[in-house]
Design an enzyme around this catalytic site. Structure first.
Site, PDB file in Angstrom:
ATOM      1  N   ASP A 153      -4.572  -8.667  -4.486  1.00 21.50           N
ATOM      2  CA  ASP A 153      -4.778  -9.769  -3.545  1.00 21.50           C
ATOM      3  C   ASP A 153      -5.043 -11.082  -4.270  1.00 21.50           C
ATOM      4  O   ASP A 153      -4.589 -12.132  -3.828  1.00 21.50           O
ATOM      5  CB  ASP A 153      -5.929  -9.443  -2.579  1.00 21.50           C
ATOM      6  CG  ASP A 153      -5.428  -8.611  -1.411  1.00 21.50           C
ATOM      7  OD1 ASP A 153      -4.339  -8.910  -0.896  1.00 21.50           O
ATOM      8  OD2 ASP A 153      -6.113  -7.646  -1.030  1.00 21.50           O
ATOM      9  N   GLU A 156     -11.196 -11.270  -4.809  1.00 18.26           N
ATOM     10  CA  GLU A 156      -9.784 -11.235  -4.409  1.00 18.26           C
ATOM     11  C   GLU A 156      -9.301 -12.577  -3.880  1.00 18.26           C
ATOM     12  O   GLU A 156      -8.129 -12.719  -3.547  1.00 18.26           O
ATOM     13  CB  GLU A 156      -9.578 -10.206  -3.286  1.00 18.26           C
ATOM     14  CG  GLU A 156      -9.989  -8.813  -3.653  1.00 18.26           C
ATOM     15  CD  GLU A 156      -9.733  -7.830  -2.533  1.00 18.26           C
ATOM     16  OE1 GLU A 156      -8.734  -7.125  -2.575  1.00 18.26           O
ATOM     17  OE2 GLU A 156     -10.562  -7.781  -1.594  1.00 18.26           O
ATOM     18  N   HIS A 196       0.813  -1.219   0.000  1.00 20.28           N
ATOM     19  CA  HIS A 196       0.000   0.000   0.000  1.00 20.28           C
ATOM     20  C   HIS A 196       0.842   1.263   0.000  1.00 20.28           C
ATOM     21  O   HIS A 196       0.448   2.278  -0.560  1.00 20.28           O
ATOM     22  CB  HIS A 196      -1.028  -0.048   1.120  1.00 20.28           C
ATOM     23  CG  HIS A 196      -2.069  -1.075   0.799  1.00 20.28           C
ATOM     24  ND1 HIS A 196      -1.986  -2.350   1.239  1.00 20.28           N
ATOM     25  CD2 HIS A 196      -3.137  -1.021  -0.024  1.00 20.28           C
ATOM     26  CE1 HIS A 196      -2.985  -3.054   0.732  1.00 20.28           C
ATOM     27  NE2 HIS A 196      -3.697  -2.262  -0.038  1.00 20.28           N
ATOM     28  N   CYS A 225      -9.767  -3.518 -10.405  1.00 19.34           N
ATOM     29  CA  CYS A 225      -9.259  -2.320  -9.722  1.00 19.34           C
ATOM     30  C   CYS A 225      -7.896  -2.561  -9.079  1.00 19.34           C
ATOM     31  O   CYS A 225      -7.409  -1.727  -8.327  1.00 19.34           O
ATOM     32  CB  CYS A 225     -10.263  -1.793  -8.699  1.00 19.34           C
ATOM     33  SG  CYS A 225     -10.611  -2.953  -7.378  1.00 19.34           S
TER      34      CYS A 225
HETATM   35  C1  PEP Z   1      -6.554  -5.501  -4.736  1.00 19.86           C
HETATM   36  O1  PEP Z   1      -6.323  -6.348  -3.874  1.00 19.86           O
HETATM   37  O2  PEP Z   1      -6.278  -5.653  -5.956  1.00 19.86           O
HETATM   38  C2  PEP Z   1      -7.170  -4.210  -4.351  1.00 19.86           C
HETATM   39  C3  PEP Z   1      -7.543  -3.329  -5.253  1.00 19.86           C
HETATM   40  O3  PEP Z   1      -7.299  -3.964  -3.014  1.00 19.86           O
HETATM   41  P1  PEP Z   1      -6.074  -3.466  -2.090  1.00 19.86           P
HETATM   42  O4  PEP Z   1      -4.895  -3.225  -2.969  1.00 19.86           O
HETATM   43  O5  PEP Z   1      -6.549  -2.243  -1.393  1.00 19.86           O
HETATM   44  O6  PEP Z   1      -5.897  -4.630  -1.174  1.00 19.86           O
HETATM   45 MG    MG Z   2      -7.216  -6.117  -1.896  1.00 20.86          MG
END
Ligand code: PEP
Ligand code: MG
Length: 623
Positions: free
Chosen positions: A511, A487, A227, A558
């Site tokens: 994920d 995910e 993140h 996403c």
């Molecule tokens: C993902 O896991 O691709 C996602 C968009 O969620 P995050 O990156 O916030 O875990």
């Molecule tokens: Mg995720």
């Protein structure tokens, strides 16, 4: 760390010579070149010994009664000093970051002004002749325990605030054991942009950074879908991660560093020639960025589509009001993912319903205002905390759970929300309030779903929240669609049943890759295994899209893969209906899609699905 070598092109070619330049190679996770002085920061988790020093055992009993007056005075002086420092910090943060963030420090100052803890500590010193440190520790723990035992999670969360405020006072009682300043505190004092050198950064550390303070980020740990990396890209801060444990041995405080977030290289202590070269390249980068901005204007009004005009809406992933403004500026056709956990990541307690509603409203307004009147969806994801996204505000909820051996497989995302369902209800009510006030086209998305029951439970809470609000007189004219992230392997395998429970799907490839490949998304050592174009992941994506289409639903992506102009066309070929990405990637992805017809992309995807190795897929994509 992939490699470390002494420079061969300059005065420092000899590896034993002091002051020689050293080049390190890690993983470039946020592109761009930067030069700056190192600011070394170790995250508090790795600082545990110094934090412990601030805690004096409650049994300490080394003050005789003649000294009780001195102990009380020490306590009061330290409390006043801590309040003063907190107020100063709140002022600085309000000025440089924002009033919401400043509120954390202001609330702690108010807590210390409240006489409850001071009076109890005075009493303990008086009655049991213990030290100021021990009395403060005991009084704060009593107060925190009282709060933690209350049924309302918001009050429970205040327990962490009490402990944090007391620790700040302990630091003034024991200046020699003063805990390290937070990253935000240290950055507030810099006068020139620095290179943050850290073992790891939480989303909260990263989200508080400002480009005026931070030229680049380099980390021991981390990977492209960490993140901190996602946030660095959104903020346009060059970053290199996965440099390994030798980083802190090789880089000294205030050392000059040249960071290349595109190729993952870091030059420590560049010589004069290397420095000049870097400065020249940075100038060139600046003019290229200006050209890209001109390009944004050109591409702004075009919609996402293939060369033969097959529409592919391009939406934005956002985590702050600033991101929402950038999303509008980049021509996003909607918000495909609002990571609400980023909104709260630096808070000691979760904001209450009204405050949350105001935050969602601010995001909606920031995004919608520049294109007033146009229909643009906004997908708000409910809190996805846990594992790699620790949320200090949830400390009191998590304290009652046994420690997790495998946090990524633990109580995170929807699991945590259903366990502490009051939190989810508060968030759902706040989202509905924001919808009622703005009339925006908001959809709600659940993170980390792995079973039908989770969706049904969340839907029941949404319906209950809606009914309760309507009974309270809040006018909710439209229904709010409920969707889910795909995910987990479980979600891809049960897609035919899950898709009937929701209105839309968005594949979280970050994920999904980690779980399909059983490869930690944060581990630099597993970078190749944890690629979203690994054949098994591509098949999981294709199966999900097919399942969604069989049920007449759309499937978006996403994860970070959607914002990579080299990979986004493949997703479209796999049948993905919309892509959501960091706002800055939108123009480049638009251009990449416009270069191909849908037929070409479908053929590409067919080939990719037949590939048996990562290398084959890479060759196909000319990577
Ligand atoms: C993902 O896991 O691709 C996602 C968009 O969620 P995050 O990156 O916030 O875990
Ligand atoms: Mg995720």
């Amino acid at each position: 760390m992939k490699s470390v070598k002494k420079s061969e092109n300059g005065a420092g070619a000899d590896s034993d010579e002091p002051g020689a330049s050293t080049s390190l190679t890690g993983i470039g996770v946020s592109p761009g070149l930067a030069i700056g002085l190192a600011l070394l920061f170790r995250s508090p988790a790795s600082n545990a010994p110094s934090e412990n020093l601030a805690r004096v055992p409650a049994s300490a009993n080394n003050a005789n009664s003649a000294n009780t007056q001195i102990e009380r005075e020490r306590l009061h002086t330290a409390i006043e000093a801590a309040i003063g420092a907190l107020r100063e910090l709140a002022g600085q943060v309000a000025h440089e970051i924002g009033t919401a963030e400043a509120g954390i420090f202001e609330a702690q100052a108010l807590m210390l002004e409240d006489p409850t803890i001071t009076e109890r500590a005075d009493q303990l010193i008086e009655e049991t002749s213990i030290t100021a440190e021990a009395a403060l520790h005991e009084a704060a723990e009593e107060q925190a325990a009282l709060l933690a035992a209350l049924p309302d999670p918001l009050w429970q969360g205040r327990a962490a605030d009490v402990r944090d405020a007391a620790e700040r006072v302990q630091a003034y009682l024991h200046p020699e054991s003063r805990r390290g300043a937070t990253l935000a505190e240290r950055l507030a004092a810099v006068t020139e942009p620095v290179v943050v050198v850290a073992d790891n950064l939480t989303p909260s550390d990263t989200v508080q950074m400002r480009t005026e303070q931070v030229a680049a980020i380099i980390l021991e740990h981390g990977n492209a879908t960490a993140h901190a990396a996602i946030l660095a890209r959104a903020m346009g801060i060059p970053a290199v991660m996965g440099l390994g444990p030798a980083l802190f041995e090789l880089v000294q405080e205030h050392e000059t560093l040249v960071v290349n977030g595109t190729d993952g290289s870091v030059l420590v202590h560049p010589d004069a020639e290397q420095r000049t070269q870097a400065e020249h390249a940075i100038k060139q980068q600046r003019s290229e960025r200006q050209a890209v901005r001109a390009n944004i204007t050109e591409w702004h009004l075009r919609l996402g589509q293939t060369r033969d005009r097959h529409p592919v809406p391009l939406l934005a992933n956002v985590g702050t009001v600033a991101d929402a403004l950038t999303a509008a500026e980049m021509g996003a056709e909607g918000i495909g993912l609002l990571r609400t956990e980023f909104l709260f990541s630096d808070r000691a307690t979760l904001p209450d319903e009204q405050e949350q509603a105001a935050l969602y409203e601010a995001i909606i307004t920031a995004f919608s205002e520049p294109a007033r009147g146009t229909w643009r969806p906004i997908i708000i994801r409910t809190l996805d905390a846990g594992a790699d996204k620790p949320l200090p505000a949830l400390a009191s909820v998590l304290r009652d759970l046994p420690p997790e051996e495998n946090p990524a497989l633990g109580v995170r995302g929807i699991r945590l929300q259903l366990l502490a369902s009051d939190l989810l209800t508060t968030q759902l009510r706040a989202i509905l309030r924001a919808v009622a006030r703005t009339h925006a086209h908001v959809r709600i998305m659940l993170p980390m779903v792995s079973s039908v029951e989770e969706v049904r439970e969340a839907r029941a809470l949404l319906l209950a929240a809606r009914t309760a609000l309507e009974q309270e007189g809040v006018a909710l004219n439209t229904t709010t669609a409920l969707g889910m992230m795909v995910e987990t392997p479980a979600a891809t395998m049960a897609i035919d049943t899950l898709v009937r429970e929701v209105s839309f799907l968005s594949i979280g490839t970050n994920d999904l890759t980690q779980y399909v490949m059983a490869a930690d998304r944060l581990s630099p050592a597993l970078t190749r295994l944890c690629q979203p174009i690994q054949p098994p992941v591509l098949r999981a994506i294709a199966a999900t899209v097919a399942g969604a289409h069989r049920a007449g639903r759309h499937a978006g992506v996403c994860g970070e893969m959607a914002g990579d102009p080299r990979l986004a066309p493949l997703l479209v070929g796999l049948g993905v209906d919309e892509l959501s990405m960091t706002p800055a990637s939108i123009p480049a992805v638009k251009q990449a899609l416009a270069a191909h017809t849908l037929t070409e992309l479908r053929a590409l995807a067919e080939h990719a699905l037949r590939a048996t190795t990562l290398n084959e897929v890479e060759r196909l994509l000319a990577l």
